[in-house]
Design a protein around this motif. Structure first.
Motif, PDB file in Angstrom:
ATOM      1  N   GLU A  31      -1.013  56.710  62.775  1.00 47.88           N
ATOM      2  CA  GLU A  31      -1.301  55.278  62.867  1.00 47.88           C
ATOM      3  C   GLU A  31      -2.378  54.877  61.854  1.00 47.88           C
ATOM      4  O   GLU A  31      -2.248  53.861  61.172  1.00 47.88           O
ATOM      5  CB  GLU A  31      -1.750  54.934  64.287  1.00 47.88           C
ATOM      6  N   GLN A  32      -3.415  55.697  61.737  1.00 43.81           N
ATOM      7  CA  GLN A  32      -4.474  55.405  60.775  1.00 43.81           C
ATOM      8  C   GLN A  32      -3.938  55.464  59.340  1.00 43.81           C
ATOM      9  O   GLN A  32      -4.238  54.601  58.521  1.00 43.81           O
ATOM     10  CB  GLN A  32      -5.644  56.378  60.935  1.00 43.81           C
ATOM     11  N   ALA A  33      -3.127  56.485  59.040  1.00 41.39           N
ATOM     12  CA  ALA A  33      -2.567  56.612  57.688  1.00 41.39           C
ATOM     13  C   ALA A  33      -1.601  55.464  57.376  1.00 41.39           C
ATOM     14  O   ALA A  33      -1.492  55.042  56.227  1.00 41.39           O
ATOM     15  CB  ALA A  33      -1.882  57.965  57.528  1.00 41.39           C
ATOM     16  N   THR A  34      -0.916  54.960  58.394  1.00 37.55           N
ATOM     17  CA  THR A  34      -0.034  53.804  58.197  1.00 37.55           C
ATOM     18  C   THR A  34      -0.870  52.561  57.906  1.00 37.55           C
ATOM     19  O   THR A  34      -0.551  51.795  56.992  1.00 37.55           O
ATOM     20  CB  THR A  34       0.847  53.579  59.442  1.00 37.55           C
ATOM     21  N   LYS A  35      -1.950  52.375  58.663  1.00 35.53           N
ATOM     22  CA  LYS A  35      -2.827  51.216  58.454  1.00 35.53           C
ATOM     23  C   LYS A  35      -3.441  51.216  57.063  1.00 35.53           C
ATOM     24  O   LYS A  35      -3.565  50.166  56.435  1.00 35.53           O
ATOM     25  CB  LYS A  35      -3.938  51.193  59.502  1.00 35.53           C
ATOM     26  N   ASP A  36      -3.842  52.405  56.573  1.00 34.62           N
ATOM     27  CA  ASP A  36      -4.475  52.435  55.248  1.00 34.62           C
ATOM     28  C   ASP A  36      -3.447  52.520  54.116  1.00 34.62           C
ATOM     29  O   ASP A  36      -3.807  52.568  52.938  1.00 34.62           O
ATOM     30  CB  ASP A  36      -5.538  53.523  55.130  1.00 34.62           C
ATOM     31  N   GLY A  37      -2.152  52.525  54.475  1.00 37.15           N
ATOM     32  CA  GLY A  37      -1.095  52.453  53.471  1.00 37.15           C
ATOM     33  C   GLY A  37      -0.731  53.762  52.796  1.00 37.15           C
ATOM     34  O   GLY A  37       0.033  53.759  51.841  1.00 37.15           O
ATOM     35  N   THR A  38      -1.254  54.888  53.303  1.00 38.81           N
ATOM     36  CA  THR A  38      -0.951  56.161  52.645  1.00 38.81           C
ATOM     37  C   THR A  38       0.260  56.878  53.233  1.00 38.81           C
ATOM     38  O   THR A  38       0.882  57.676  52.548  1.00 38.81           O
ATOM     39  CB  THR A  38      -2.168  57.112  52.689  1.00 38.81           C
ATOM     40  N   LEU A  39       0.599  56.606  54.492  1.00 36.00           N
ATOM     41  CA  LEU A  39       1.759  57.255  55.114  1.00 36.00           C
ATOM     42  C   LEU A  39       3.005  56.436  54.822  1.00 36.00           C
ATOM     43  O   LEU A  39       3.108  55.278  55.219  1.00 36.00           O
ATOM     44  CB  LEU A  39       1.568  57.407  56.622  1.00 36.00           C
ATOM     45  N   LEU A  40       3.960  57.035  54.117  1.00 32.72           N
ATOM     46  CA  LEU A  40       5.204  56.360  53.761  1.00 32.72           C
ATOM     47  C   LEU A  40       6.322  56.662  54.749  1.00 32.72           C
ATOM     48  O   LEU A  40       7.174  55.814  55.006  1.00 32.72           O
ATOM     49  CB  LEU A  40       5.631  56.767  52.350  1.00 32.72           C
ATOM     50  N   ASP A  41       6.345  57.884  55.295  1.00 27.66           N
ATOM     51  CA  ASP A  41       7.392  58.288  56.236  1.00 27.66           C
ATOM     52  C   ASP A  41       6.963  59.594  56.886  1.00 27.66           C
ATOM     53  O   ASP A  41       6.187  60.360  56.302  1.00 27.66           O
ATOM     54  CB  ASP A  41       8.726  58.497  55.500  1.00 27.66           C
ATOM     55  N   GLN A  42       7.443  59.850  58.089  1.00 31.33           N
ATOM     56  CA  GLN A  42       7.175  61.116  58.756  1.00 31.33           C
ATOM     57  C   GLN A  42       8.247  61.364  59.806  1.00 31.33           C
ATOM     58  O   GLN A  42       8.917  60.433  60.243  1.00 31.33           O
ATOM     59  CB  GLN A  42       5.798  61.122  59.413  1.00 31.33           C
ATOM     60  N   ARG A  84      -3.842  59.108  45.345  1.00 35.10           N
ATOM     61  CA  ARG A  84      -4.182  59.134  43.921  1.00 35.10           C
ATOM     62  C   ARG A  84      -4.266  60.556  43.386  1.00 35.10           C
ATOM     63  O   ARG A  84      -4.034  60.788  42.216  1.00 35.10           O
ATOM     64  CB  ARG A  84      -5.516  58.423  43.687  1.00 35.10           C
ATOM     65  N   THR A  85      -4.612  61.521  44.274  1.00 31.46           N
ATOM     66  CA  THR A  85      -4.792  62.897  43.812  1.00 31.46           C
ATOM     67  C   THR A  85      -4.175  63.884  44.796  1.00 31.46           C
ATOM     68  O   THR A  85      -3.996  63.578  45.977  1.00 31.46           O
ATOM     69  CB  THR A  85      -6.297  63.246  43.678  1.00 31.46           C
ATOM     70  N   LYS A  86      -3.904  65.065  44.293  1.00 33.33           N
ATOM     71  CA  LYS A  86      -3.425  66.148  45.149  1.00 33.33           C
ATOM     72  C   LYS A  86      -4.479  66.490  46.196  1.00 33.33           C
ATOM     73  O   LYS A  86      -4.149  66.776  47.351  1.00 33.33           O
ATOM     74  CB  LYS A  86      -3.101  67.389  44.314  1.00 33.33           C
ATOM     75  N   GLU A  87      -5.737  66.432  45.811  1.00 36.56           N
ATOM     76  CA  GLU A  87      -6.819  66.777  46.739  1.00 36.56           C
ATOM     77  C   GLU A  87      -6.813  65.864  47.966  1.00 36.56           C
ATOM     78  O   GLU A  87      -7.061  66.325  49.083  1.00 36.56           O
ATOM     79  CB  GLU A  87      -8.180  66.716  46.020  1.00 36.56           C
ATOM     80  N   GLU A  88      -6.519  64.581  47.778  1.00 39.10           N
ATOM     81  CA  GLU A  88      -6.439  63.660  48.913  1.00 39.10           C
ATOM     82  C   GLU A  88      -5.285  64.049  49.845  1.00 39.10           C
ATOM     83  O   GLU A  88      -5.429  64.017  51.070  1.00 39.10           O
ATOM     84  CB  GLU A  88      -6.255  62.231  48.426  1.00 39.10           C
ATOM     85  N   ALA A  89      -4.153  64.416  49.267  1.00 37.82           N
ATOM     86  CA  ALA A  89      -2.995  64.819  50.073  1.00 37.82           C
ATOM     87  C   ALA A  89      -3.291  66.102  50.837  1.00 37.82           C
ATOM     88  O   ALA A  89      -2.935  66.234  52.015  1.00 37.82           O
ATOM     89  CB  ALA A  89      -1.773  65.003  49.176  1.00 37.82           C
ATOM     90  N   VAL A  90      -3.957  67.044  50.188  1.00 34.10           N
ATOM     91  CA  VAL A  90      -4.308  68.307  50.846  1.00 34.10           C
ATOM     92  C   VAL A  90      -5.300  68.050  51.978  1.00 34.10           C
ATOM     93  O   VAL A  90      -5.203  68.658  53.056  1.00 34.10           O
ATOM     94  CB  VAL A  90      -4.866  69.321  49.823  1.00 34.10           C
ATOM     95  N   GLU A  91      -6.236  67.144  51.778  1.00 33.85           N
ATOM     96  CA  GLU A  91      -7.200  66.809  52.825  1.00 33.85           C
ATOM     97  C   GLU A  91      -6.497  66.231  54.052  1.00 33.85           C
ATOM     98  O   GLU A  91      -6.820  66.565  55.190  1.00 33.85           O
ATOM     99  CB  GLU A  91      -8.257  65.831  52.301  1.00 33.85           C
ATOM    100  N   GLN A  92      -5.504  65.370  53.849  1.00 33.01           N
ATOM    101  CA  GLN A  92      -4.746  64.820  54.973  1.00 33.01           C
ATOM    102  C   GLN A  92      -3.991  65.930  55.702  1.00 33.01           C
ATOM    103  O   GLN A  92      -3.963  65.968  56.933  1.00 33.01           O
ATOM    104  CB  GLN A  92      -3.773  63.733  54.504  1.00 33.01           C
ATOM    105  N   ALA A  93      -3.399  66.849  54.953  1.00 34.56           N
ATOM    106  CA  ALA A  93      -2.694  67.981  55.567  1.00 34.56           C
ATOM    107  C   ALA A  93      -3.665  68.858  56.356  1.00 34.56           C
ATOM    108  O   ALA A  93      -3.331  69.349  57.438  1.00 34.56           O
ATOM    109  CB  ALA A  93      -1.976  68.802  54.503  1.00 34.56           C
TER     110      ALA A  93
END
Length: 129
Positions: A31-42, A84-93
């Protein structure tokens, strides 16, 4: 950049079923990732018994219905993110997997994070070089 995060685990789940608290926590994170616009699908995936493998080998295509006996671990779920970066994606994971460690400590799983190819990322003239 878009990234695909895939959670892999033993589909026989020798560590038991995921607890409801894990699903609630994952829902909050999504829900948080959807609100901030980073989650596209899951989504979660059904066991391999509900799927099929379509394989090409030696110029022939074959279809094998699940379950996949030779598979040691399968993708149990996925999420597609925009960062914007791979590091951001890894942090979410990492945050996602920390929820598993907290609410389902017996689980053995890995989350693979891969950048999705965009137009211009692939040069077909470079094949075989």
């Amino acid at each position: 950049m878009r990234f695909l995060a895939m959670v892999k685990m033993d589909e026989n789940m020798p560590f038991g079923q995921p607890p409801p608290e894990l699903f609630a926590a994952i829902g909050e994170l999504g829900e948080q990732a959807t609100k901030d616009g980073t989650l596209l699908d899951q989504g979660g995936l059904l066991p391999s018994a509900a799927g099929a493998l379509v394989r090409v080998s030696g110029g022939k295509v074959t279809v094998i219905d699940g379950p996949f006996a030779e598979a040691k671990e399968l993708i149990g779920g996925y999420a597609m993110y925009q960062y914007r970066t791979k590091e951001e994606a890894v942090e979410q994971a990492r945050r996602f997997m920390e929820l598993h460690a907290e609410y389902w400590p017996a689980v053995e799983a890995v989350c693979e994070v891969r950048q999705i190819m965009e137009p211009g990322d692939f040069d077909p003239t470079s094949l075989g070089q």
